[in-house]
Design an enzyme around this catalytic site. Structure first.
Site, PDB file in Angstrom:
ATOM      1  N   CYS A   2      29.304   9.919  -8.861  1.00  0.00           N
ATOM      2  CA  CYS A   2      28.857  10.831  -7.807  1.00  0.00           C
ATOM      3  C   CYS A   2      29.615  12.163  -7.860  1.00  0.00           C
ATOM      4  CB  CYS A   2      29.085  10.213  -6.446  1.00  0.00           C
ATOM      5  SG  CYS A   2      28.388   8.571  -6.299  1.00  0.00           S
ATOM      6  N   ARG A  27      27.960  14.877 -14.697  1.00  0.00           N
ATOM      7  CA  ARG A  27      28.695  13.664 -14.308  1.00  0.00           C
ATOM      8  C   ARG A  27      27.820  12.409 -14.404  1.00  0.00           C
ATOM      9  NH1 ARG A  27      33.418  14.539 -10.932  1.00  0.00           N
ATOM     10  NH2 ARG A  27      33.005  12.551  -9.930  1.00  0.00           N
ATOM     11  N   TRP A  73      25.364   8.253  -7.946  1.00  0.00           N
ATOM     12  CA  TRP A  73      25.251   7.251  -9.010  1.00  0.00           C
ATOM     13  C   TRP A  73      25.323   5.914  -8.284  1.00  0.00           C
ATOM     14  CZ3 TRP A  73      28.161   3.268 -11.253  1.00  0.00           C
ATOM     15  CH2 TRP A  73      27.793   2.901 -12.564  1.00  0.00           C
ATOM     16  N   ASN A  99      32.302   9.860  -2.444  1.00  0.00           N
ATOM     17  CA  ASN A  99      32.488   9.318  -3.799  1.00  0.00           C
ATOM     18  C   ASN A  99      33.396   8.110  -3.690  1.00  0.00           C
ATOM     19  OD1 ASN A  99      31.098  11.412  -4.860  1.00  0.00           O
ATOM     20  ND2 ASN A  99      32.805  12.305  -5.992  1.00  0.00           N
ATOM     21  N   GLY A 100      33.100   7.072  -4.448  1.00  0.00           N
ATOM     22  CA  GLY A 100      33.965   5.894  -4.435  1.00  0.00           C
ATOM     23  C   GLY A 100      33.245   4.706  -3.835  1.00  0.00           C
ATOM     24  N   GLU A 465      34.025   2.501 -31.983  1.00  0.00           N
ATOM     25  CA  GLU A 465      33.702   3.755 -31.272  1.00  0.00           C
ATOM     26  C   GLU A 465      32.345   4.304 -31.747  1.00  0.00           C
ATOM     27  OE1 GLU A 465      34.034   5.547 -28.913  1.00  0.00           O
ATOM     28  OE2 GLU A 465      33.559   7.595 -29.473  1.00  0.00           O
ATOM     29  N   LYS A 469      28.950   5.412 -29.531  1.00  0.00           N
ATOM     30  CA  LYS A 469      28.224   6.695 -29.614  1.00  0.00           C
ATOM     31  C   LYS A 469      26.727   6.461 -29.769  1.00  0.00           C
ATOM     32  CE  LYS A 469      30.640   8.518 -28.244  1.00  0.00           C
ATOM     33  NZ  LYS A 469      31.907   8.519 -27.685  1.00  0.00           N
ATOM     34  N   GLU A 472      25.050   4.907 -26.599  1.00  0.00           N
ATOM     35  CA  GLU A 472      24.935   5.813 -25.454  1.00  0.00           C
ATOM     36  C   GLU A 472      23.773   6.787 -25.581  1.00  0.00           C
ATOM     37  OE1 GLU A 472      29.170   6.896 -23.605  1.00  0.00           O
ATOM     38  OE2 GLU A 472      29.032   7.373 -25.718  1.00  0.00           O
ATOM     39  N   HIS A 488      32.130 -14.254 -41.065  1.00  0.00           N
ATOM     40  CA  HIS A 488      32.464 -15.326 -40.121  1.00  0.00           C
ATOM     41  C   HIS A 488      31.395 -15.447 -39.033  1.00  0.00           C
ATOM     42  CE1 HIS A 488      36.283 -15.844 -42.095  1.00  0.00           C
ATOM     43  NE2 HIS A 488      36.455 -14.526 -42.063  1.00  0.00           N
ATOM     44  N   LYS A 582      30.129  10.595 -16.281  1.00  0.00           N
ATOM     45  CA  LYS A 582      31.229  11.224 -17.017  1.00  0.00           C
ATOM     46  C   LYS A 582      32.587  10.739 -16.525  1.00  0.00           C
ATOM     47  CE  LYS A 582      32.838  14.069 -20.060  1.00  0.00           C
ATOM     48  NZ  LYS A 582      32.791  13.495 -21.421  1.00  0.00           N
TER      49      LYS A 582
HETATM   50  C1  F6R Z   1      31.926   7.334 -24.034  1.00  0.00           C
HETATM   51  C2  F6R Z   1      32.824   7.715 -22.967  1.00  0.00           C
HETATM   52  C3  F6R Z   1      33.401   6.655 -22.116  1.00  0.00           C
HETATM   53  C4  F6R Z   1      34.798   7.069 -21.631  1.00  0.00           C
HETATM   54  C5  F6R Z   1      35.321   6.068 -20.588  1.00  0.00           C
HETATM   55  C6  F6R Z   1      36.706   6.451 -20.120  1.00  0.00           C
HETATM   56  O1  F6R Z   1      31.466   8.416 -24.771  1.00  0.00           O
HETATM   57  O2  F6R Z   1      33.068   8.867 -22.767  1.00  0.00           O
HETATM   58  O3  F6R Z   1      33.422   5.417 -22.725  1.00  0.00           O
HETATM   59  O4  F6R Z   1      35.657   7.127 -22.719  1.00  0.00           O
HETATM   60  O5  F6R Z   1      34.452   6.031 -19.501  1.00  0.00           O
HETATM   61  O6  F6R Z   1      36.696   7.717 -19.548  1.00  0.00           O
HETATM   62  P1  F6R Z   1      37.982   8.610 -19.455  1.00  0.00           P
HETATM   63  O7  F6R Z   1      38.332   9.040 -20.832  1.00  0.00           O
HETATM   64  O8  F6R Z   1      37.598   9.733 -18.572  1.00  0.00           O
HETATM   65  O9  F6R Z   1      39.057   7.739 -18.869  1.00  0.00           O
END
Ligand code: F6R
Length: 587
Positions: A2, A27, A73, A99-100, A465, A469, A472, A488, A582
């Protein structure tokens, strides 16, 4: 997650707030709303979906000098106009955004209903506005203080009162006050008002602010005492937070890695050496993070093992409760977080602080909560990262951890040289021809149901990782594995044409990962090699510079570009993937 923006001043408040909501879109959210005070009455507009091209004239709110807006959100209650913020009290004189999560909202709601408060949504937020209403006979400030004291969980809320004041309280989630010429803002993050002012005042946890025409006044929530604040001038520029000539933030930020790696490396060497010493002396070091930052932490574990022969422990922050019993005053925690606001990381830090352990954070957002709760902070200097999908912050975090690993081995100068060479090689690599080569691969892969990625050693975390990517941006099922693990179990998933990306760094794992690629190819797999050198097993080769121990930094970049183009070809929004946010401020 949010986003919040509120405004009080001479400009048209709904326009300022609508513009602020557009700046908060990155966000991630699924509905939005604006409330304003117009001719003594609170008017609301709430919508499901994106703010997009909405204009003030579409809102039907009329002119107003005070307004509050929110991007939601969904957590409690479905995605609907009814559950979108702002929420009103029974009298319609208060409008509140939040928020929260209110963890005890069920008991509060029952109690308030028994006192005849009428609820119209399923949202946990609605209890806050009724709580404030309950105590309003004490005045707005005391009412907010009392309401905040009854909430469990991390929150930040802003309430607009039809008497002409705005109050806001912070109990875990960030809020920042912006101070322009005779105008004031409150927002969950700075880009929401950056085009109006760069002068900010940070609310600390457990504080509230009252804003009327005379400006902001801060108070401690527990004692009610006034709190003095400093105005901080932010040096971000508005352009850095805009797309410029690029179509999307994601590709802009991927390309910015030409510069951000240099910026990440420019660290205070004395501080790096000091922290390296602390890592050596610590009685156990934990690297904690979530999602992509979690994979960076895992890569950090490999960096320290390989370069400094030092065992540091990586833990996913949400799983950290299982490790809490190992904490003691000589433990060191290194938290990695782009936003500095991730709830699970903050919980792990709180556990460390409780045991008096030292906390060092690697952050990208100045002024974030983690900055305030850490003993030492390294800014990774990647600049504003607006795409939900993290790219330039990731490689910047990897760079700082690599520097720390080299410093722990007493070889800081060597680490720095390696990173400078890597930054220079990335600068050469990121050219239009390179992007085009990867775009062609995206054209071949965009209809795939599954994509697998394998790596060994330093590049095992990067295979994980890479999967994040692709998931997402493209919603394709992607999964990363340690090369040696395939036989395995997961090799059963390979059939004719299954794409498998192989991270084949030019290091001691090269021959083994190539053997793993052979095993996949023998079962019909289509092999995409990311490597400094071509190999007969590769059906498609993406060349990367030979970066030695910095190979995780160069190897993730082509996958970032691939993920971007998969989204574009599939007609998806690369900047705002579905269901994601975000800044993940809830547990
Ligand atoms: C993926 C991504 C998330 C963040 C995760 C932690 O592209 O950005 O997986 O890495 O939500 O967020 P931060 O880095 O803000 O603690």
């Amino acid at each position: 997650m949010c986003g919040i923006i509120a405004y009080l001043g001479p400009k048209d408040a709904p326009s300022v707030v609508l513009d602020g909501l557009k700046k908060l879109e990155y966000r991630g959210y699924d509905s939005w709303g604006i409330g304003c005070l117009s001719k003594g009455k609170i008017l609301l507009v709430k919508k499901v979906g994106k703010v997009g091209q909405a204009k003030t004239s579409d809102l039907g709110l009329g002119a107003a000098g005070m307004a509050v807006g929110h991007t939601r959100w969904a957590t409690h209650g479905g995605i609907s106009e009814k559950n979108a913020h702002p929420h009103l009290d029974c009298s319609g004189k208060l409008a509140l955004v939040h928020n929260g999560i209110v963890e005890n909202y069920q008991e509060l709601r029952k109690r308030l209903q028994a006192q005849n408060h009428k609820f119209v949504s399923e949202s946990d937020t609605e209890v806050i506005v009724h709580l404030v209403e309950n105590y309003l006979n004490l005045g707005l400030r005391k009412a907010v203080e009392r309401a905040a004291s009854e909430l469990k969980g991390r929150s930040a809320f802003v309430v607009l009162d039809s008497s002409g004041e705005i109050a806001a309280a912070r109990t875990g989630s960030p809020l920042i006050v912006g101070c322009g010429e005779g105008e004031f803002f409150i927002a969950s993050d700075i880009p929401a008002f950056l085009s109006h002012t760069r002068k900010v005042m940070y609310l600390d946890d457990g504080q509230m602010v009252m804003i009327g025409k005379a400006g902001p006044q801060f108070f401690d929530l527990a004692s009610g005492k006034e709190a003095k604040k400093r105005v901080v001038e932010i040096d971000w520029n508005v352009e850095a937070a805009e797309k410029g000539d690029y179509e999307h933030f994601l590709i802009k930020e991927i390309m910015e890695q030409k510069d951000t790696l240099w910026q990440a490396i420019s660290q205070d060497e004395a501080k790096i050496a000091k922290v390296a010493g602390q890592i050596k002396d610590a009685y156990g070091t934990f690297l904690v993070g979530c999602g992509t930052a979690g994979k960076v932490c895992m890569a950090g574990e490999y960096f320290f093992a390989k370069i400094a022969r030092k065992h540091v422990n990586f833990a996913v922050a949400s799983e950290f409760p299982s490790y809490e019993s190992f904490l003691q005053p000589r433990t060191l925690m290194i938290a990695v977080s782009q936003s500095g606001e991730t709830a699970d990381v903050l919980e792990a830090i709180a556990a460390a602080r409780k045991k008096k352990a030292r906390v060092i954070s690697l952050l990208n957002v100045f002024g974030s909560t983690m900055m305030r709760v850490s003993d030492e902070v390294f800014m990774v200097n990647a600049g504003v990262e607006k795409a939900v999908v993290s790219t330039k912050a990731t490689t910047a975090q990897l760079s700082v951890l690599l520097l720390l690993a080299y410093a722990s081995a007493g070889r800081l100068a060597e680490g720095k040289r390696l990173l400078l060479d890597t930054a220079s090689a990335v600068n050469d690599m990121l050219n239009p021809r390179y992007e085009e080569h990867i775009k062609r691969l995206a054209e071949r892969l965009h209809q795939s149901e599954h994509i697998y990625i394998i790596g060994r050693g330093l590049n095992y975390p990067i295979a994980l990782e890479a999967a994040i990517k692709i998931q997402e941006t493209s919603y394709i099922h992607a999964e990363g594995f340690a090369g040696g693990e395939l036989k395995h179990g997961p090799i059963a998933l390979i059939s004719r044409g299954t794409p498998c990306i192989v991270m084949a760094a030019n290091d001691d794992s090269f021959h083994e990962i190539i053997s793993n690629a052979m095993e996949v190819k023998a079962r019909g797999g289509h092999i995409i090699g990311i490597s400094p050198q071509n190999n007969e097993v590769f059906d498609y080769w993406i060349k990367v510079p030979d970066a030695g121990n910095a190979s995780p930094i160069v190897n993730i970049i082509p996958v970032q570009i691939l993920a971007y183009h998969l989204a574009v070809i599939k007609g998806l929004d690369p900047d705002m993937p579905r269901n994601l946010a975000k800044s993940v401020t809830v547990k």
